[in-house]
Write an enzyme that holds these catalytic residues in place. Structure first.
Site, PDB file in Angstrom:
ATOM      1  N   ASP A 542       1.056  -1.250   0.119  1.00  0.00           N
ATOM      2  CA  ASP A 542       0.041  -0.153  -0.003  1.00  0.00           C
ATOM      3  C   ASP A 542       0.970   1.278  -0.002  1.00  0.00           C
ATOM      4  O   ASP A 542       2.350   1.336   0.113  1.00  0.00           O
ATOM      5  CB  ASP A 542      -0.811  -0.182   1.281  1.00  0.00           C
ATOM      6  N   GLU A 732      -2.324  21.625  -1.081  1.00  0.00           N
ATOM      7  CA  GLU A 732      -2.429  23.063  -1.209  1.00  0.00           C
ATOM      8  C   GLU A 732      -2.107  23.523   0.383  1.00  0.00           C
ATOM      9  O   GLU A 732      -1.619  24.680   0.276  1.00  0.00           O
ATOM     10  CB  GLU A 732      -4.170  23.229  -1.311  1.00  0.00           C
ATOM     11  N   SER A 778      -8.918  15.994 -13.130  1.00  0.00           N
ATOM     12  CA  SER A 778      -7.690  15.134 -13.648  1.00  0.00           C
ATOM     13  C   SER A 778      -7.554  15.330 -15.249  1.00  0.00           C
ATOM     14  O   SER A 778      -6.562  14.805 -15.810  1.00  0.00           O
ATOM     15  CB  SER A 778      -8.214  13.620 -13.353  1.00  0.00           C
ATOM     16  N   LYS A 781      -5.942  19.291 -15.420  1.00  0.00           N
ATOM     17  CA  LYS A 781      -4.559  19.106 -14.767  1.00  0.00           C
ATOM     18  C   LYS A 781      -4.155  20.485 -14.411  1.00  0.00           C
ATOM     19  O   LYS A 781      -2.767  20.781 -14.564  1.00  0.00           O
ATOM     20  CB  LYS A 781      -3.553  18.559 -15.800  1.00  0.00           C
ATOM     21  N   ASN A1092      -8.361  -0.956   4.390  1.00  0.00           N
ATOM     22  CA  ASN A1092      -8.564  -1.139   3.139  1.00  0.00           C
ATOM     23  C   ASN A1092      -7.311  -2.121   2.305  1.00  0.00           C
ATOM     24  O   ASN A1092      -7.505  -2.638   1.379  1.00  0.00           O
ATOM     25  CB  ASN A1092      -8.299   0.015   2.200  1.00  0.00           C
TER      26      ASN A1092
END
Length: 1505
Positions: A542, A732, A778, A781, A1092
């Site tokens: 992962d 950000e 996406s 971009k 997960n």
């Protein structure tokens, strides 16, 4: 490459594999199919058709309990299931059969109870170990299931939905039986208020205990809470500032006249309930920092917009927070009492439970109408509430129906590869045993039937019904089984269990893999897989929390062609505000001080970390219900009333005017001495100086970072003049943090007004009107904001109203939108700098801007708002219009952010690759993030060629399907491997080419010009770095759907050096692991840290859980628990390699020592008419596997050391001996078996010849059988021990003791046993010492029969070590001759034969930079489009169309409407073109300007292009 292994198996092998892979779980675990579509009733009774004629709810409408069980056994199933698992070993079945056989008096040797005792001991030890491991799982389950959540109760509330009963688990049965003191000790960590214990919170949340939920107010432990208590709790948790203290005292005086209602349990309230007792249809209330116990529909939240933020990294691995919103029709249900009203009656219609993480369909049915339900309105189990005080929702799916549990498989019963390999070897031995027994039976029967009629004296009286020549053959067969039973030693299994237990202890006590930060040792949760650690071929990892720390750090930037590299410096944590979440005690952090401080030593920073900062919001605005964005408008007023400093002082230090800021989650601040000096010089820049242009560029660069984002600023209630930032994306957060660190402080957003302060603003606030936000997606971009500058100082009126477009995004997207012919040199230099950043594994963003003339903007704005208002193809039209304005940009520079890795990750992955282990990264993050991590972790080298496979099913071009992308990649890059032909796809090739020739040729891999330069050199796809496959989750879903595409994907994957799977669900992770595990039979290891990763960990041969700071969910399902990813290196290279070599060597030596004994017995059978009579006195045979020969093989398993641990760590290439199965295989087993047979023949026939040619006795009498049999058994024991010693690499004191103890014991036993008089008990060898020790033949036989059998092995080892040594032999010789040689170069000699791997620390200045056109630089090929480019590290993580963006767009909606209504008047400009205040189209004012007070006269640079 050869076809897959499964295609090479014969029929017998396939049948055997089916038998060997029999799954015991299928007998005890009912795989319940998901139920039908369900309807959840709220405040309503179930309809009549839900009941059967007896009044019972139909089975399909009974929902599973929320109790989740990951353990394997219960009290009832433990014994049968564990016995079935143990009898999967063929040897155990054989031992049980032999023991049962000896219960019949005809075949009994000693007491039947003693015969079966060893088998019972093996079963008991193994069962006890398995039970202990499962008790640990039960304890973990108990922590989860007994965690608490607030459930609606009281009033008229009743939940009519039917639930199944809970399972009676092992822990639930055993723990109540324990003494009170023990139970109290086990529960000492449960919190006082009844909340879930800290580690239980960690289990599901994946956050440290101190970041847990809001504690309940002090009360009697009744488990009842009221909404007014929650409100008071939040109020008390905020240490309000003086202006608010007066309001608080006023409220308190008022509350005395209106006391709070009584805590009457009959009133609607919230009752703390265990997770396992949560039912479908329950209404729950979750506080900030708490995880969700089930899949929940959102009714309302504490936010005015009824939105909330959730952390989903336990589900998809993504670190940025996701926004969720309530169902609009249910937002009035904001407290317990609201659910008692008539308008709270509704039903929820849902599809059947499914494991798809990104799909959920449902409908809320109310009298007023129906309302859609999707994932945006649902909170999934495993996610954590963040930055929201509370959420109220309705439980839809519980337990095994939740998406988290549906993606996790059941706890498997894993067996090591060595054990699986032993089964066929034991099976071969059983076949040999059967042949020996049948041979004895047949020959004995023939001889008896031949000699009985001739009155043979040894057949006298053989005329009984159970003793005659016709039945004695069968009796001889049974006796032969008993006589030769040690060919399959039962003591081998006891020894293996004991050795593996000790190896688990060695791992536990190894301080080199002990995580000191949390005092966490490496723990072996499954003791029977230690040797598998030494054979791993594929590692599946992962990303989030496993490879990375989930922390973003601003490292470097390039501005105007100059690189500024951040210095390694950590801020010392100052005593700050004790806050967690919304003002709740917990985390220490220091907010932003927006007041100017005259102290020249003021440091810089920003409050935000890798995810949304838990922020305390001003209580005035909380009460008034205004948006958090509106609150930030107060910041400017507070700042203006704050202290200011003169410009001279401000210029003395660029940082002096900036706030003191601390990150709540990161100790690092961006600091660069060169940047500080340049900013200081820029503040005093003379417009005639040659630095003026760079000063403008600096100002523009940091302005873009400070303004182009969706970060929110909020005041800190208890610290006037200080703010904290809320960033939805960790990227950000790092960018805004860096801007504030250098003095560009974002002060907040008040509707469309954005405020900031800069080193150039003389302490004043710069304000901009936010006109538009062009969101990041996406596909685009990039992200852009359009701003109009306000509040221009006197004397600079021409600057007022100037409109700026500020953009950040991917380098190729920004570069192709730059103004042609302007600063081409800067573009090339920036591109080289981006290459440098990407080579360090950093995530890059490119910044640009342009100034838009007002008339151009007005015309464009009308088109933009029209596109935003359209109902058809809105997203496409908005994207097209946005693209129109984002051209002719001017480049400012680029940023480089480090996604902080766990310590030692790059070095560990590089060494794993050196060891020949292929590392695959399976993550839920997006493609760019996964690639960036691949570079930073050394998984992808700078010379690697990436093959990107994406899902493009929405396109009509059939050639872009996932299968065709795989087909093209194989055909283009690996033609020599003939995969197409081997997989039977050759016949489809012509059809594929004919059908798609035109479209395929249109995007075949070729040179592509992106507007920067030609980025593809000659020899594409032939770079020295090999290939790395990058595939997205949706594409993976299509590839795994069909057998032919699955095989093609597998063949392509195993030819690549590494594989990165992004945007994958937990279930897909498990499917990928099984694809490799079952497809090519490779040994797999999966490592992760969150919920997960559970299914992936369970699917792999070895599962490793990270138990550092993130969570324990993965650990609970793992086989090994480690604190850091870097510990995996020592776990595999040292403990795994040692354990595999030890266990493999021990097993073959165990078989050897038993075969040499059985061989001697077999040779004797030939001389006793094949009667299966015992050759040795029975006690010698009985003690063979206990005293005579056991210790050396145990010493091999515990103390053998093929080479020292530091050598294994320094030279990872040595791991290939384990990976290739060098230490244990069928060939090695056959060699040892043949050698044992040969040695037994040498011993028996030499002694037999010596004692009977002629008699060895001085009195002339014949030799007694046990006289020379004792000689044979003593020599055999000595040879077996010495042979085991020869096969031991490291002779320690324990090994010497183990090798010598067996011969010493058998000599002592022979001497003492022969002295026992028959008067005590029957002894068949009484007086044997008189003949044995006085015989010269005895003393002559010992050395001859000892040396001759060992000579071949000794000579072969000496020859091989001298003339054909392995790498391991060489390293042992180097260590023997010169122990001081420690480094890689010293060990390998000079010059070294292997290149030393060195990993450059993040932030290193000297990087090996490959230019764009350098043929050594790898490429990135998108198989969906055929575009090939050079990767420059672009990555930016944020939630597309998230709630932050929605809020901003909502605040701009009023402006949109006014512009649309007056579009005609705005398009028609005045005759003067707006010269009075606005710039003309094509104005030369295209640069960021410095304040007039800092300029002496106009610079010619201002009018240049």
């Amino acid at each position: 490459m050869a076809p897959l292994k499964r295609n090479q198996q014969g029929r017998f092998a396939r049948y055997y594999n089916k038998l060997a892979e029999f799954n015991v779980e299928n007998l005890f675990v009912k795989k319940k199919e998901p139920g039908p579509p369900r309807t959840v009733f709220i405040n309503q009774d179930l309809p009549q058709d839900y009941f059967d004629p007896k009044g019972r709810v139909l089975k399909e409408h009974v929902y599973p309990t929320n109790q989740v069980i990951t353990s394997k056994y219960t009290i009832i199933t433990f014994l049968p299931r564990n016995l079935l698992e143990q009898f999967r070993r063929i040897a155990n079945i054989f031992f049980a059969g032999i023991a049962i056989l000896q219960f019949f008096h005809q075949f009994s040797t000693i007491s039947p109870g003693l015969v079966i005792l060893p088998l019972l001991l093996v079963l008991a030890i193994t069962g006890g170990k398995d039970g202990y491991e499962d008790v640990k799982r039960h304890q973990s389950d108990r922590h989860i299931n007994l965690s608490h959540v607030r459930v609606l109760a009281g009033g008229d509330w009743a939940n009519s939905n039917a639930m199944a009963g809970k399972s009676q688990t092992l822990a639930r049965t055993i723990l109540p039986m324990l003494p009170k003191g023990i139970k109290k000790g086990k529960q000492h960590h449960k919190s006082k208020d009844g909340q879930a214990p800290p580690d239980a919170g960690v289990l599901e949340q994946g956050v440290p205990p101190e970041a847990g939920g809001i504690p309940s107010p002090q009360r009697q432990d009744t488990g009842i809470e009221f909404d007014h208590e929650h409100d008071a709790m939040f109020e008390a948790a905020r240490n309000t500032r003086p202006s608010a203290l007066r309001r608080l005292s006023l409220r308190r005086s008022t509350s005395q006249a209106h006391p709070p209602p009584e805590r009457d349990p009959a009133l609607p309230h919230w009752k703390r309930t265990s997770w396992e007792d949560v039912r479908v249809g329950d209404v729950v209330k979750i506080f900030n920092g708490e995880s969700f116990p089930a899949d929940i529909l959102i009714c309302s939240t504490s936010e005015d917009e009824n939105v909330c933020f959730v952390e989903t990294k336990n589900l998809d691995g993504e670190t940025n927070l996701k926004s969720r919103n309530a169902v609009p029709a249910l937002t009035h249900l904001r407290n317990a009492a609201a659910f008692m009203k008539d308008d709270a009656r509704f039903t929820i219609e849902l599809d059947r439970p499914d494991p798809f993480m990104y799909k959920l369909n449902g409908t809320v049915v109310m009298p007023q109408g129906n309302h859609a339900v999707d994932l945006q309105t649902v909170l999934l189990r495993g996610t954590v509430l963040k930055n929201t005080k509370w959420v109220i929702g309705v439980v839809m799916f519980t337990g095994n129906d939740t998406k988290l549990i549906l993606n996790a498989g059941g706890t498997p019963s894993k067996r090591s590869k060595v054990e699986r390999q032993m089964n066929p070897q034991v099976f071969v031995n059983l076949i040999i045993l059967a042949i020996m027994a049948v041979t004895c039976a047949i020959v004995d029967a023939v001889l008896e039937q031949r000699d009985y009629p001739e009155q043979a004296p040894w057949l006298l009286f053989d005329d009984e019904s159970d003793d005659n020549p016709h039945i004695n053959g069968l009796i001889t067969w049974a006796f032969a089984l008993i006589n030769f039973q040690n060919i399959v030693p039962i003591s081998l299994y006891i020894s293996i269990e004991a050795v593996r237990t000790c190896q688990a202890a060695f791992i536990y006590f190894d301080k080199d893999i002990w995580y000191e930060k949390t005092d966490q040792p490496t723990l072996a949760r499954s003791w029977n897989l230690s040797d598998d650690l030494g054979q791993i071929e594929y590692v599946f990892s992962d990303k989030t929390g496993t490879l990375t720390q989930n922390v973003m750090v601003f490292r470097h930037c390039t501005i105007g062609g100059k690189i500024y590299r951040g210095e390694e410096a950590s801020t010392e944590t100052q005593p700050g505000v004790q806050e967690d979440g919304d003002g709740i005690p917990g985390i220490e952090k220091e907010p932003v001080d927006i007041r100017l401080s005259p102290s020249p030593s003021a440091s810089t920073g920003i409050a935000s970390g890798s995810r949304l900062t838990d922020t305390a919001v001003d209580d005035e605005k909380r009460e008034s219900g205004q948006s958090q964005m509106l609150e930030s408008g107060k910041i400017v007023d507070e700042m203006r009333s704050s202290e200011t400093i003169p410009v001279a002082e401000q210029g003395a230090s660029a940082n002096a005017s900036t706030p003191s800021i601390e990150s709540a989650e990161s100790e690092h601040k961006f600091h660069c001495a060169a940047l500080e000096a340049d900013l200081n010089e820029a503040v005093h820049a003379d417009m005639h100086s040659e630095n003026a242009f760079h000063a403008r560029t600096l100002n523009g660069f940091w302005t873009v970072l400070a303004l182009c984002h969706t970060v929110l600023a909020a005041p800190v209630p208890d610290q006037p003049g200080k703010i904290e930032y809320k960033a939805q994306s960790p990227d950000e957060a790092a960018l805004v943090q860096a801007a504030a660190d250098v003095g560009y402080v974002f002060l907040g957003r008040d509707k469309e007004i954005v405020s900031m302060r800069t080193p150039f603003s003389n302490g004043e606030v710069e304000r901009y009107e936010l006109l538009n936000v062009l969101d990041f997606t996406s596909a685009r971009k990039r992200m852009s904001v359009i701003l109009r500058k306000l509040d221009v100082p006197e004397g600079e009126e021409e600057m007022e109203g100037r409109i700026f477009l500020l953009t950040k995004g991917a380098d190729n997207v920004i570069f192709e939108r730059l103004k042609p012919g302007v600063n081409d040199e800067l573009r090339e230099v920036t591109g080289d700098h981006l290459d440098s950043f990407a080579s360090e594994g950093l995530r890059t963003l490119t910044l640009a801007y342009k100034i838009i003339p007002n008339d151009v903007y007005d015309e464009w704005a009308v088109r933009y708002y029209d596109a935003a208002a359209t109902l058809k193809d809105r997203e496409e039209r908005v994207a097209e219009v946005s693209d129109e304005i984002e051209h002719d940009l001017r480049l400012l520079g680029a940023t480089a952010i480090e996604d902080r890795l766990q310590d030692g990750v790059p070095e560990t992955i590089a060494d794993l690759k050196l060891a020949g282990i292929k590392v695959w990264v399976l993550t839920g993050d997006k493609l760019e993030t996964a690639i960036a991590i691949g570079y930073s972790t050394n998984l992808i080298s700078q010379e690697s060629n990436m093959i990107v496979v994406r899902n493009v099913r929405e396109r009509e071009d059939a050639s872009l399907s996932v299968y065709h992308q795989l087909y093209t990649a194989v055909e283009e890059f690996f033609p020599e491997d003939k995969i197409i032909e081997e997989e039977g796809l050759a016949e489809d090739e012509k059809q594929f080419d004919a059908a798609n020739s035109s479209s395929l040729d249109g995007h075949r891999l070729q040179r592509v010009n992106t507007g920067v330069s030609s980025i593809v050199g000659r020899g594409n796809g032939e770079r020295p770095g090999g290939f790395v496959l990058v595939i997205e989750g949706p594409a993976l879903q299509h590839a795994l759907a069909e057998d032919h595409s699955k095989r093609l994907l597998l063949r392509l994957s195993i030819l690549c050096e590494a594989v990165v799977c992004c945007r994958v669900s937990p279930l897909q992770k498990a499917l990928v692991v099984r694809l490799v595990k079952d497809g090519i039979g490779a040994m797999t290891l999966a490592i992760g840290d969150g919920a997960n990763d559970v299914s992936m960990i369970q699917a792999a041969d070895v599962g490793v859980g990270i138990s550092g700071e993130e969570g324990l969910q993965a650990v609970n399902s793992s086989d090994y628990a480690i604190g850091q990813f870097r510990f995996l290196k020592r776990l595999l290279f040292v403990h795994g390699h040692w354990s595999y070599a030890r266990n493999g060597n021990m097993i073959v030596n165990f078989f050897y020592k038993n075969i040499i004994c059985i061989g001697i017995l077999w040779w004797f059978v030939i001389y006793c008419a094949w009667s299966s009579a015992f050759f040795f006195e029975y006690t010698y045979l009985l003690f063979w596997n206990v005293f005579w020969s056991l210790c050396p093989v145990i010493a091999i398993g515990l103390f053998d050391r093929i080479v020292d641990d530091d050598i294994l760590m320094t030279i990872p290439e040595l791991y290939r001996y384990g990976r290739e199965g060098h230490w244990f295989n069928h060939r090695l087993f056959a060699i040892y078996m043949c050698e044992a047979v040969a040695q037994s023949a040498i011993i028996f026939f030499i002694i037999n010849y010596g004692y009977f040619s002629p008699t060895s006795r001085t009195d002339g009498y014949a030799v007694y059988q046990f006289e020379y049999a004792t000689t044979a058994v003593m020599v055999a024991a000595m040879v077996a021990n010495a042979f085991n010693g020869l096969n031991t690499a490291a002779w320690t004191g324990w090994v010497f003791f183990a090798v010598l103890i067996g011969p010493i014991l058998i000599w002592a036993y022979t001497a003492i046993y022969s002295l026992i008089s028959p008067g005590w008990f029957a002894v068949p060898v009484y007086g044997n010492d008189h003949y044995l020790f006085h015989s010269a033949l005895f003393w002559l036989s010992i050395p001859i029969c000892f040396c001759l059998p060992l000579a071949p092995r000794y000579i072969a080892k000496a020859y091989k070590f001298t003339y054909d040594p392995t790498d391991v032999d060489r390293m042992r010789w180097v260590r023997k001759m010169d122990p001081s040689r420690r480094t890689r170069e010293e060990l390998l000699g000079a010059p070294p034969t292997l290149k030393k791997h060195t990993t450059r620390p993040m932030g290193a200045l000297n990087v090996s930079k490959l230019s764009v056109n350098d043929p050594r630089r790898g490429s990135r090929t998108d198989m969906a489009t055929g575009v090939r480019m050079v990767h420059r590290g672009f990555d930016f993580a944020t939630e597309e169309n998230g709630v932050a963006m929605q809020r901003i767009q909502t605040n701009l909606s009023e402006r949109r409407r006014s512009l649309i209504q007056n579009s005609s008047s705005q398009v028609q400009l005045p005759p003067d073109g707006g010269k009075s205040k606005h710039l003309k189209r094509g104005s030369s004012r295209h640069l960021f300007s410095l304040p007039r007070s800092l300029r002496r006269k106009k610079s010619p640079l201002a009018d240049t292009s």
